[in-house]
Design a protein around this motif. Structure first.
Motif, PDB file in Angstrom:
ATOM      1  N   ASN A 228       0.870  -1.083  -0.071  1.00  0.00           N
ATOM      2  CA  ASN A 228      -0.008   0.013  -0.116  1.00  0.00           C
ATOM      3  C   ASN A 228       0.817   1.122   0.099  1.00  0.00           C
ATOM      4  OD1 ASN A 228      -2.602   0.664   0.063  1.00  0.00           O
ATOM      5  ND2 ASN A 228      -3.141  -0.972   1.888  1.00  0.00           N
ATOM      6  N   ILE A 229       2.009   1.382   0.937  1.00  0.00           N
ATOM      7  CA  ILE A 229       2.712   2.357   1.216  1.00  0.00           C
ATOM      8  C   ILE A 229       3.581   2.856  -0.260  1.00  0.00           C
ATOM      9  CG2 ILE A 229       4.697   3.431   2.181  1.00  0.00           C
ATOM     10  CD1 ILE A 229       3.468   1.822   4.768  1.00  0.00           C
ATOM     11  N   GLN A 230       3.959   1.360  -0.693  1.00  0.00           N
ATOM     12  CA  GLN A 230       4.863   1.428  -2.153  1.00  0.00           C
ATOM     13  C   GLN A 230       3.812   2.135  -3.160  1.00  0.00           C
ATOM     14  OE1 GLN A 230       6.096  -2.406  -2.722  1.00  0.00           O
ATOM     15  NE2 GLN A 230       7.365  -1.752  -4.718  1.00  0.00           N
ATOM     16  N   ALA A 231       2.771   1.628  -3.109  1.00  0.00           N
ATOM     17  CA  ALA A 231       1.757   2.166  -4.350  1.00  0.00           C
ATOM     18  C   ALA A 231       1.659   3.562  -4.189  1.00  0.00           C
ATOM     19  CB  ALA A 231       0.688   1.094  -4.351  1.00  0.00           C
ATOM     20  N   ILE A 232       1.228   4.131  -3.002  1.00  0.00           N
ATOM     21  CA  ILE A 232       0.897   5.383  -2.802  1.00  0.00           C
ATOM     22  C   ILE A 232       2.137   6.199  -2.865  1.00  0.00           C
ATOM     23  CG2 ILE A 232       0.288   7.144  -0.902  1.00  0.00           C
ATOM     24  CD1 ILE A 232      -1.703   4.850   0.039  1.00  0.00           C
ATOM     25  N   PHE A 233       3.478   5.946  -2.625  1.00  0.00           N
ATOM     26  CA  PHE A 233       4.579   6.789  -2.876  1.00  0.00           C
ATOM     27  C   PHE A 233       4.735   6.951  -4.417  1.00  0.00           C
ATOM     28  CE2 PHE A 233       9.041   6.785  -3.656  1.00  0.00           C
ATOM     29  CZ  PHE A 233       9.369   7.868  -3.079  1.00  0.00           C
ATOM     30  N   ILE A 234       4.555   5.754  -5.212  1.00  0.00           N
ATOM     31  CA  ILE A 234       4.663   5.932  -6.697  1.00  0.00           C
ATOM     32  C   ILE A 234       3.659   6.745  -7.152  1.00  0.00           C
ATOM     33  CG2 ILE A 234       4.836   4.615  -8.952  1.00  0.00           C
ATOM     34  CD1 ILE A 234       6.044   2.218  -7.275  1.00  0.00           C
ATOM     35  N   MET A 235       2.428   6.642  -6.835  1.00  0.00           N
ATOM     36  CA  MET A 235       1.108   7.354  -7.254  1.00  0.00           C
ATOM     37  C   MET A 235       1.421   9.110  -6.961  1.00  0.00           C
ATOM     38  SD  MET A 235      -1.803   4.997  -5.789  1.00  0.00           S
ATOM     39  CE  MET A 235      -3.127   6.043  -5.936  1.00  0.00           C
ATOM     40  N   PHE A 236       2.203   9.210  -5.750  1.00  0.00           N
ATOM     41  CA  PHE A 236       2.692  10.632  -5.472  1.00  0.00           C
ATOM     42  C   PHE A 236       3.698  11.152  -6.458  1.00  0.00           C
ATOM     43  CE2 PHE A 236       5.207  13.426  -3.071  1.00  0.00           C
ATOM     44  CZ  PHE A 236       4.196  14.438  -2.869  1.00  0.00           C
ATOM     45  N   ILE A 237       4.642  10.386  -6.517  1.00  0.00           N
ATOM     46  CA  ILE A 237       5.642  10.823  -7.404  1.00  0.00           C
ATOM     47  C   ILE A 237       5.232  11.206  -8.961  1.00  0.00           C
ATOM     48  CG2 ILE A 237       7.948   9.976  -8.565  1.00  0.00           C
ATOM     49  CD1 ILE A 237       8.349  10.538  -5.694  1.00  0.00           C
ATOM     50  N   TRP A 238       4.471   9.964  -9.238  1.00  0.00           N
ATOM     51  CA  TRP A 238       3.771  10.377 -10.707  1.00  0.00           C
ATOM     52  C   TRP A 238       2.684  11.692 -10.774  1.00  0.00           C
ATOM     53  CZ3 TRP A 238       2.798   9.987 -15.705  1.00  0.00           C
ATOM     54  CH2 TRP A 238       1.760   9.779 -16.135  1.00  0.00           C
ATOM     55  N   THR A 239       2.006  11.846  -9.778  1.00  0.00           N
ATOM     56  CA  THR A 239       1.178  12.924  -9.832  1.00  0.00           C
ATOM     57  C   THR A 239       1.940  14.182  -9.751  1.00  0.00           C
ATOM     58  OG1 THR A 239      -0.504  11.793  -8.583  1.00  0.00           O
ATOM     59  CG2 THR A 239      -1.021  13.794  -8.753  1.00  0.00           C
ATOM     60  N   ALA A 240       2.980  14.262  -8.860  1.00  0.00           N
ATOM     61  CA  ALA A 240       3.791  15.499  -8.730  1.00  0.00           C
ATOM     62  C   ALA A 240       4.505  15.661  -9.945  1.00  0.00           C
ATOM     63  CB  ALA A 240       4.708  15.352  -7.404  1.00  0.00           C
ATOM     64  N   PHE A 241       5.114  14.801 -10.652  1.00  0.00           N
ATOM     65  CA  PHE A 241       5.676  14.811 -11.851  1.00  0.00           C
ATOM     66  C   PHE A 241       4.609  15.442 -12.855  1.00  0.00           C
ATOM     67  CE2 PHE A 241       6.537  13.002 -15.975  1.00  0.00           C
ATOM     68  CZ  PHE A 241       7.833  13.656 -16.207  1.00  0.00           C
ATOM     69  N   SER A 242       3.544  14.949 -12.961  1.00  0.00           N
ATOM     70  CA  SER A 242       2.451  15.452 -13.833  1.00  0.00           C
ATOM     71  C   SER A 242       2.073  16.890 -13.727  1.00  0.00           C
ATOM     72  CB  SER A 242       1.337  14.468 -13.879  1.00  0.00           C
ATOM     73  OG  SER A 242       1.608  13.107 -14.102  1.00  0.00           O
TER      74      SER A 242
ATOM     75  N   ASN B 262      -2.011  -2.712  -9.663  1.00  0.00           N
ATOM     76  CA  ASN B 262      -1.191  -3.308 -10.285  1.00  0.00           C
ATOM     77  C   ASN B 262      -0.093  -3.722  -9.003  1.00  0.00           C
ATOM     78  OD1 ASN B 262      -1.469  -4.519 -12.945  1.00  0.00           O
ATOM     79  ND2 ASN B 262      -1.626  -2.052 -13.411  1.00  0.00           N
ATOM     80  N   ILE B 263      -0.128  -2.825  -8.321  1.00  0.00           N
ATOM     81  CA  ILE B 263       1.036  -3.033  -7.275  1.00  0.00           C
ATOM     82  C   ILE B 263       0.714  -3.841  -6.081  1.00  0.00           C
ATOM     83  CG2 ILE B 263       2.602  -1.834  -5.376  1.00  0.00           C
ATOM     84  CD1 ILE B 263       3.340   0.155  -7.408  1.00  0.00           C
ATOM     85  N   THR B 264      -0.478  -3.293  -5.396  1.00  0.00           N
ATOM     86  CA  THR B 264      -1.213  -3.982  -4.334  1.00  0.00           C
ATOM     87  C   THR B 264      -1.760  -5.270  -4.746  1.00  0.00           C
ATOM     88  OG1 THR B 264      -3.294  -2.789  -4.649  1.00  0.00           O
ATOM     89  CG2 THR B 264      -1.510  -1.786  -3.264  1.00  0.00           C
ATOM     90  N   GLY B 265      -2.423  -5.414  -5.794  1.00  0.00           N
ATOM     91  CA  GLY B 265      -3.090  -6.769  -6.240  1.00  0.00           C
ATOM     92  C   GLY B 265      -4.408  -6.818  -5.168  1.00  0.00           C
ATOM     93  N   LYS B 266      -4.475  -8.112  -4.813  1.00  0.00           N
ATOM     94  CA  LYS B 266      -5.615  -8.266  -3.811  1.00  0.00           C
ATOM     95  C   LYS B 266      -5.262  -8.205  -2.536  1.00  0.00           C
ATOM     96  CE  LYS B 266      -8.638 -11.307  -6.404  1.00  0.00           C
ATOM     97  NZ  LYS B 266      -9.472 -12.145  -6.309  1.00  0.00           N
ATOM     98  N   GLU B 267      -3.748  -7.921  -2.025  1.00  0.00           N
ATOM     99  CA  GLU B 267      -3.605  -7.923  -0.717  1.00  0.00           C
ATOM    100  C   GLU B 267      -4.235  -6.936   0.011  1.00  0.00           C
ATOM    101  OE1 GLU B 267       0.988  -7.553   0.473  1.00  0.00           O
ATOM    102  OE2 GLU B 267       0.211  -5.633   1.373  1.00  0.00           O
ATOM    103  N   PRO B 268      -4.878  -5.582  -0.398  1.00  0.00           N
ATOM    104  CA  PRO B 268      -5.587  -4.916   0.747  1.00  0.00           C
ATOM    105  C   PRO B 268      -6.823  -5.393   0.938  1.00  0.00           C
ATOM    106  CG  PRO B 268      -4.731  -3.550  -1.287  1.00  0.00           C
ATOM    107  CD  PRO B 268      -4.344  -5.042  -1.462  1.00  0.00           C
ATOM    108  N   TYR B 269      -7.194  -6.500   0.264  1.00  0.00           N
ATOM    109  CA  TYR B 269      -8.661  -6.943   0.220  1.00  0.00           C
ATOM    110  C   TYR B 269      -8.699  -8.264   1.271  1.00  0.00           C
ATOM    111  CZ  TYR B 269      -9.296  -3.167  -2.878  1.00  0.00           C
ATOM    112  OH  TYR B 269      -9.158  -1.901  -3.399  1.00  0.00           O
ATOM    113  N   LYS B 270      -7.661  -8.819   1.768  1.00  0.00           N
ATOM    114  CA  LYS B 270      -7.393  -9.911   2.380  1.00  0.00           C
ATOM    115  C   LYS B 270      -8.097  -9.594   3.760  1.00  0.00           C
ATOM    116  CE  LYS B 270      -5.339 -12.732  -0.404  1.00  0.00           C
ATOM    117  NZ  LYS B 270      -6.631 -13.595  -1.159  1.00  0.00           N
TER     118      LYS B 270
END
Lengths: 102, 69, 377
Positions: free
Chosen positions: B3-17, B56-64
């Protein structure tokens, strides 16, 4: 051309095989609802077109699918006339294969 | 963790855009219709990519329901 | 008379949505009308929490609902919600273009040109809350034929959640009460976490559904046959409108509107199934959903609170849904929503209800899963 002046039917019949039962399906009503109303033990579960339990094979006549069947039925089923009864409205009298013993 | 990994990449991508839109001076030209359409399309694209990154990063993990399973 | 009563009672949201639009149009402190109405509804809902009515049928078992009227209202809500966004965008334009304050009249309706930052916040919050409450029509129409389904997609797209329509029908109705359904909140989860997980999970479901479908059809993922992509594209006009009208403030406002409306949608999902458990593959039964069916909630939310019946008879018109002895919170959605905002209070409130469910409604297999939650907490 003359079909324009044809009076549209207010209901259609669905002949079930192998049981041979015939049910009356009102215009706009779905096949499953009509079957259940007629007391037929048609297998079903969700009634919203998501589980596939009510699937049957249309072997004659025309239907109008209420939703896209391709999310529930596989490629082969799609090409061999399968339909989800809970999301099937009739356009003409139809012949349906359904295993009621399920 | 994912989750943290995904949110970090989302943050970088959004900031870059957003930085890219700023460098293109989108904040100045947004009242021009063609610019507005392009900015809207770019923002929608950023959002869709963000969603795709998340699943794509978290898959089903947050829903377990039971994490140790 | 009975027919009028049964049909008119479901018009609360359309009337209040129009009032909210008018409030933003009139401007000044009226811009806050949507927020005030939301608060007033919470009070009314709490005061009427003890009144529970059954569905109305005549002696022959026919309901009093006029299908054409109710559907006309539901379809009407699409242009109404579009207009809600347009009127907000107009206010954003006024704010960012520094339009001076002046009093005018439009067909006899007085309105104030120009808007303060404070009243713009009121407009944004009002629009967000009513766009969110309006999602009930997106839900209802998702269970309908092609044009209804498309209208549902378009209503949801106004909140950037067009994927909901597919996920709701193909995922939620099939998998509820199980971890395969992102819209079902397991015990211990709070509404804030659920709002994000459920939103993302439903989008993920639609994404995967399309990926698999297009693979079967040997089509590219990047095509207009991809309903996940198409769903987001339906949101493009909204984004364009807010970008053009308000630039940075416009985008910020749209984020707030989408966040509020999606939060309300997911709060409904949260309340609808919180903590209830179903074994995978077993039929969905009345006990797998919470009912919220006090008088005001039933009328306001067009019976969406009769979840127990809805999930077993998904094709049933909302005005025919009835009390089926499903688990019941005993209070309405507005009151319960306030409780969900304070997770510890919500957990405390639901604890006894869940204990009762475990004892009296759950199967032994469901009870076994429930015990796992106790072991993990």
């Amino acid at each position: 051309m003359f079909s324009l002046f044809k009076k549209k039917a207010s209901s259609y019949s669905a002949t079930l095989s192998p049981s041979g039962k015939v049910i009356n399906v009102k215009k706009g009503e779905n096949l499953l609802t009509a079957a259940l109303y007629a007391g037929i033990k048609w297998p079903y579960k969700c009634r919203v077109g998501s589980c596939g339990t009510c699937k049957c094979k249309i072997t004659g006549g025309k239907i109008s699918p209420e939703i896209d069947f391709s999310y529930v039925l596989n490629f082969e089923e799609m090409n061999t006339g399968y339909a989800l009864a809970c999301q099937t409205v009739l356009k003409t009298d139809v012949k349906v294969t359904i295993n009621l013993k399920k | 963790m994912k989750n943290i990994q995904a949110i970090f990449i989302m943050f970088i991508w959004t900031a870059f855009s957003i930085l890219l839109l700023y460098l293109l001076e989108a904040h100045i030209y947004y009242r021009e219709v063609v610019w507005a359409i392009c900015i809207a399309a770019a923002l929608l694209f950023v959002h869709m990519v963000n969603m795709a990154i998340y699943f794509n990063i978290t898959g089903k993990e947050p829903y377990k329901w039971f994490k140790s399973q | 008379m009975k027919t009028f009563y049964v049909n008119a009672r479901y018009l609360i949201v359309p009337v209040m949505t129009i009032a909210t639009i008018l409030g933003i149009f009139i401007g000044n402190t009226f811009a806050w009308l949507g927020v005030i109405l939301f608060g007033a509804n919470t009070i009314i809902d709490t005061l009427t929490r003890g009144i529970h009515l059954r569905a109305d049928f005549d002696d022959n078992g026919n309901s009093f609902g006029i299908k054409r009227l109710q559907y006309a209202v539901m379809y009407f809500m699409l242009p109404a919600f579009i207009f809600l966004q347009v009127i907000l965008a107009w206010r954003l334009y006024q704010y960012t273009a520094f339009i001076p304050f002046n009093d005018f009249s439009f067909f006899g309706i007085p309105y104030q040109d120009g808007i303060t930052g404070f009243n713009l916040i009121g407009s944004v919050l009002s629009a967000g809350l009513w766009a969110g409450l309006g999602i009930i029509y997106g839900h209802e129409l998702s269970h309908n034929r092609k044009e209804g389904f498309l209208t549902s997609r378009l209503i949801m797209a106004l909140s950037g959640a067009s994927h909901f329509t597919y996920a709701h029908v193909y995922n939620h109705h099939l998998d509820l009460g199980h971890e395969d359904d992102p819209a079902t909140a397991p015990r211990g989860r709070n509404v804030y976490t659920h709002a994000w997980l459920s939103h993302a999970g439903q989008s993920q479901y639609s994404y995967n559904l399309e990926k698999e479908k297009l693979l079967r059809q040997r089509k590219s993922f990047f095509s207009l046959s991809n309903k996940w992509i198409l769903g987001y594209l339906y949101s493009l006009p909204s984004i364009f409108l807010f970008v053009w009208a308000g630039g940075f403030f416009g985008v910020l406002s749209l984020i707030v509107v989408w966040s509020i409306s999606n939060f309300l949608l997911e709060a409904l999902n949260f309340m609808g199934h919180y903590g209830l458990i179903r074994e995978k593959g077993k039929p969905v039964e009345h006990r797998h959903s919470w009912d919220n069916d006090n008088l005001f909630t039933s009328w306001f939310f067009i019976e969406i609170g009769r979840q127990g019946d809805h999930h077993v008879r998904g094709e049933t018109y909302f005005w025919e849904l009835d009390d089926v002895d499903a688990p019941n919170y005993g209070i309405g959605y507005f009151s319960l929503f306030v409780l969900t905002l304070i997770p510890s209070l919500f957990r405390k409130f639901t604890q006894n209800l869940l204990d009762d469910w475990d004892r009296n409604k759950a199967t032994s297999a469901e009870r076994k899963i429930a015990n796992q939650f106790s072991n993990f907490s």
